[in-house]
Scaffold this active site. Structure first.
Site, PDB file in Angstrom:
ATOM      1  N   HIS A 346     -22.561  -3.627  -3.583  1.00  0.00           N
ATOM      2  CA  HIS A 346     -23.566  -2.819  -2.879  1.00  0.00           C
ATOM      3  C   HIS A 346     -23.619  -3.129  -1.396  1.00  0.00           C
ATOM      4  CE1 HIS A 346     -25.037  -1.973  -6.946  1.00  0.00           C
ATOM      5  NE2 HIS A 346     -25.558  -0.896  -6.415  1.00  0.00           N
ATOM      6  N   GLY A 347     -23.309  -4.352  -1.044  1.00  0.00           N
ATOM      7  CA  GLY A 347     -23.366  -4.673   0.377  1.00  0.00           C
ATOM      8  C   GLY A 347     -23.076  -6.127   0.636  1.00  0.00           C
TER       9      GLY A 347
END
Lengths: 490, 436
Positions: A346-347
């Site tokens: 996701h990041g």
């Protein structure tokens, strides 16, 4: 380009649909080329330079798949040979093994560079600073800009070469068909992550029908309503509270619940719009959300939340790691590894890893507790509430800008907020429009059927509802410049 | 046993099941008679109507409605550039910049004829629900608040390290550093500095924003404001915070639908500033009778009300206020370059002074500071960007050889307090003729 934008809705989509249907008699391959053209236009609008990156990924993966299919690098010798699926579990030669390595490494390298370069530099600097060696810090002026949707299309592309290598799918003989799979605008920048074997037949042979188009309209309209009418106001509540210096305990819970609603309706709304657009173009995509906040355990939550990602992680990570076949301890470790990597997908931030860790730990705990655990035995309402609270606590790490902010917010949830300016925060987030939107959203979360089920049978009564939702969303679109899709940044 | 193993190793079957489910559930839909066609036509007519209306409007009123095709045509590279392409690098250079595409998209949306018709009506409905828009918040009893002001008060402390770090390397986020540096440079020329952060409306009137909020209550300033004042104090910078002065008086201190103060409140601030100025540096004695004031009533529409973009007939009513214009020798007051005091100010100084703001002229902060000091005042003002804009203007004048600091004893630097959290506090060297 964003689905819920003026440009997409009133210019891009009418033209793309008109061209597509005008070409409909020319066959699927021509339709695929039109989808490639509009896909690149759609993608390049955000930053035209990144179309080269997507094109390069597509070319490398397609070439790798052809090498895997034919078992040789000397493609000119087998160019006209028919492509067949490899035997599942069969022996693979050296060329095939190198081709899959090339595909996996090139995809992960590009994902790693664009997504984690800045994180790597920042982490290194923080590390050397903590060791007191500030001269060793790398004051890099060079910052990498994240290409839109790179996490989605690299995973999709990877699923293709892996499926071909495993023998789960046949390689695409025509580059155009594969390129269409990667660049198709309905799912390009925020999914759902389509596994190749899922879509291969549709790329070569699909039917355009009024039924599909009308169902697609209904899905698109409801998805847009979810995004503009529900997710956006909840997002405003969440933004205000998460950015506040020290919200009170009630406001903090209101804020995190609003964020839980925002991210769900933002992403499931986007998925509904993608599914709707796919149907308008003759494609059938699989369900991506299935009422996740009605789950009675984290295990159930992950069967209902971002199903295409959890399916991808299961098939291409959890199962290859050994899944649940190598003993209890290894299963827990595998669950944790998959969720940590899922968080990192996701990041590039420690917060996402923690978020993944909470879910991984929860999944392992539920598995350890087994059928005698609370996750199965307790009253369903209690299990749902407990699961929702755990999910909300994990969302704090997902939403907070950094670790310290997350801890501060958790403090507010426990009543330890500084409550500075909290009266003003209350004045902001308890405005009638916000709490009414929040209440309606809660009713939709727990009391209404999914868009997927709602549109199985469309009566005149539902038609008027769908039309009203769409028109209200369009009207609101003109009044809101606040329109980000959360998953665009992943 | 075999069954168990097979179930464990069966991801493929699960995937196929989802595919089958999708095909079965999405591919087959039951429609009431006529609904299928109604849905399709409703959708197509809606999405096609907007560009068609735009096209017709552009034909009928080309001077009012922009040609939306022109921007697109501008993106197409000319034949010469295409012919000169020699490699991938040339192709990349032919592509438009992302910022340009974004600007075109924003222009289209802003120029939308349908949007123009729909927006005020939606906005009115939202106001009825207690909601403003991205820039404006609706308060109580018809009061409006600027979003950035509210967020400044409720947001994280602007001096917190992580908050400053988040603002990025390209922004100098530390106001203390810029102010102390500016003070040091002025001191080098024998000039004093008085810093005046103009309080934002929610700080003074929280009671008009949220029920339960009290005027003068705790926490109506940004969490870092106290620390900001403390640090400046430690560095020897003189700060005049008008908040207490404005809170202690009963009644409204700010316009209902505007971000700025009322004329009376502004005059009280000017009086406080004059007192602080005389305490900070030695200034020439007041020239009694040099200035006189003339009362005048002006009507205006608040800047926040304008941000709501409502239909004229449904817009917020104009507000009327009494201003006191300052006269000097029967002429409207004018700034004087040779004055001992220079005011650097933003819209809080410009309101009632700059006619273009719609609230009268010659009755602003500089004028009334001048009256209270009994001295002429020099002025450099610009709306917005109070963190650097006026200093930058000063620096530019110095570089051009126009020394606006000549003969000055004091610089009064007024800026909106919200700038502390959002402004770029550039450190600017005061160079004259290439020397600092």
């Amino acid at each position: 380009m964003v689905f819920s934008s003026y440009l997409f809705l009133f210019y891009f989509l009418p033209v793309a649909l008109a061209v597509y249907y005008l070409l409909s008699r020319a066959g699927n391959r021509v339709l695929n080329y039109s989808l490639i053209f509009f896909g690149y236009l759609f993608y390049g609008w955000a930053n035209p330079k990144f179309i080269f990156l997507m094109a390069a990924t597509t070319v490398v993966d397609w070439l790798a798949s052809v090498v895997i299919a034919h078992g040789t690098w000397r493609l000119w010798e087998v160019w006209r040979a028919p492509v067949v699926a490899l035997e599942r579990g069969g022996e693979r030669n050296r060329a095939q093994r190198w081709a899959i390595v090339l595909s996996v490494v090139s995809n992960l390298a590009s994902l790693g560079f664009f997504k984690y370069f800045n994180f790597g530099v920042d982490s290194y600097n923080a590390l050397v600073a903590s060791l007191g060696w500030t001269e060793g810090q790398w004051d890099s002026v060079f910052r990498v800009v994240l290409p839109l949707g790179i996490s989605f299309y690299t995973f999709q592309s990877l699923s293709y070469t892996i499926d071909v290598y495993r023998g789960d799918a046949k390689a695409m003989k025509h580059f155009g068909d594969f390129s269409c799979f990667v660049s198709m605008y309905p799912h390009l920048v925020a999914g759902p992550i389509l596994q190749f074997s899922f879509l291969a037949e549709q790329l070569e042979g699909r039917r355009l029908t009024m039924d599909k188009f009308a169902r697609g309209v209904a899905m698109f309209a409801l998805g847009m309503g979810k995004k503009v009418l529900l997710a956006n106001p909840c997002g405003k509540i969440a933004d205000t509270v998460f950015e506040a210096a020290g919200p009170g305990v009630v406001d903090a819970w209101y804020g995190v619940t609003a964020y839980a609603f925002q991210i769900y309706f933002d992403f499931s709304g986007y998925s509904d719009m993608a599914i709707g657009l796919g149907l308008m173009l003759g494609f059938v995509f699989a369900k991506n959300f299935d009422g996740p906040y009605r789950s009675g355990s984290l295990t159930e939550f992950w069967r209902r939340w971002h199903i295409s990602l959890s399916g991808w992680l299961r098939d291409y990570l959890y199962v290859p790691l050994g899944g649940n076949r190598c003993g209890e301890v290894r299963t827990y470790v595998n669950l944790m590894v998959v969720m940590l990597l899922g968080g990192l997908w996701h990041g590039a931030s420690a917060n996402f890893v923690i978020w993944g860790g909470i879910h991984g730990g929860g999944l392992a705990l539920e598995r350890w507790a087994g059928k005698s655990g609370w996750a199965v035995r307790g009253p369903v309402v209690v299990r749902r509430v407990v699961t929702f609270v755990v999910v909300c606590v994990a969302w704090v790490f997902f939403r907070a800008v950094d670790f310290e902010s997350a801890l501060r917010y958790l403090g507010s949830l426990c009543g330890m907020g500084r409550e500075e300016g909290s009266v003003l925060i209350g004045g902001l987030i308890w405005q009638r429009y916000y709490w009414v939107s929040f209440a309606v959203t809660a009713v939709v979360v727990w009391g209404m059927p999914q868009s997927w089920d709602l549109t199985r049978r469309i009566t005149w009564g539902k038609f008027w509802w769908i039309a009203a939702v769409f028109l209200a969303a369009v009207a609101m679109l003109f009044a809101q410049s606040y329109n980000p899709f959360i998953y665009f940044i992943f | 046993m075999n069954e168990k193993k097979s179930a464990k190793e069966e991801p493929i079957r699960a995937r196929v099941t989802r595919e089958e489910q999708a095909a079965a559930e999405l591919g087959v839909t039951e429609f009431a008679p006529g609904v299928r066609a109604a849905l399709v036509w409703f959708f197509l007519v809606t999405i096609v109507a907007v560009p068609v209306v735009q096209l017709v409007a552009a034909r009928r009123e080309p001077e009012r409605v922009g040609d939306f095709g022109a921007a697109l045509r501008g993106l197409v590279p000319d034949a010469g550039a295409v012919a000169a392409v020699g490699g991938l690098g040339d192709v990349v250079r032919l592509l438009p910049e992302a910022g340009r595409l974004k600007a075109i998209e924003e222009d289209w949306e802003r120029d939308s004829v349908v949007g123009e018709a729909v927006l005020p009506r939606v906005q009115r409905w939202l106001l009825g629900m207690g909601q403003g828009n991205e820039k404006a918040y609706a308060g109580r009893d018809g009061w409006l608040f600027y979003r950035a002001d509210v967020e400044y008060v409720t947001g994280r402390g602007f001096l917190e390290e992580e908050v400053m770090r988040r603002r990025g390397k390209e922004v100098q986020a530390d106001p203390v550093r810029a102010i102390v540096d500016f003070r040091d440079q002025l001191e080098g020329r024998g000039i004093g500095l008085l810093v005046v952060p103009a309080p934002v409306k929610p700080t003074i009137h929280p009671e008009m924003f949220a029920g339960g909020a009290e005027r003068g209550g705790e926490g109506m300033q940004n969490a870092s404001f106290g620390e900001f004042v403390r640090r400046l104090g430690l560095a020897g910078v003189v700060v005049y915070d008008p908040a207490a002065n404005l809170i202690k008086e009963s009644g409204a201190a700010y316009l209902k639908t505007d971000t700025h103060w009322l004329p009376g409140a502004m005059e009280r601030v000017a009086a406080g500033m004059a007192e602080a100025a005389r305490a900070a540096v030695e200034l020439p004695g007041a020239e009694a009778g040099r200035f006189r004031t003339v009362e005048k009533r002006v009507r205006g529409t608040g800047d926040i009300a304008q941000m709501l973009k409502l239909l004229p007939e449904r817009a917020y009513p104009e507000e009327e206020v009494a201003i006191r214009q300052v006269m000097e020798a029967n002429e409207l007051w004018q700034p004087k370059e040779g004055a001992p005091v220079l005011l650097l100010g933003d819209s809080f100084a410009n309101i009632y002074s700059l006619g273009a703001m719609g609230w009268g002229e010659s009755a602003g902060l500089a004028e009334h500071l001048s009256v209270r000091l009994g001295l002429p005042v020099d002025v450099i003002c610009r709306n917005d960007d109070g963190s650097y804009a006026t200093r930058e203007m000063l620096v530019q004048e110095l570089r051009r050889g126009r020394d606006r600091l000549e003969g000055k004893r004091l610089v009064v630097w007024e800026f909106a307090a919200r700038e502390l959290a959002s402004g770029d506090w550039k450190v600017l060297p005061l160079e004259t003729g290439g020397k600092r």
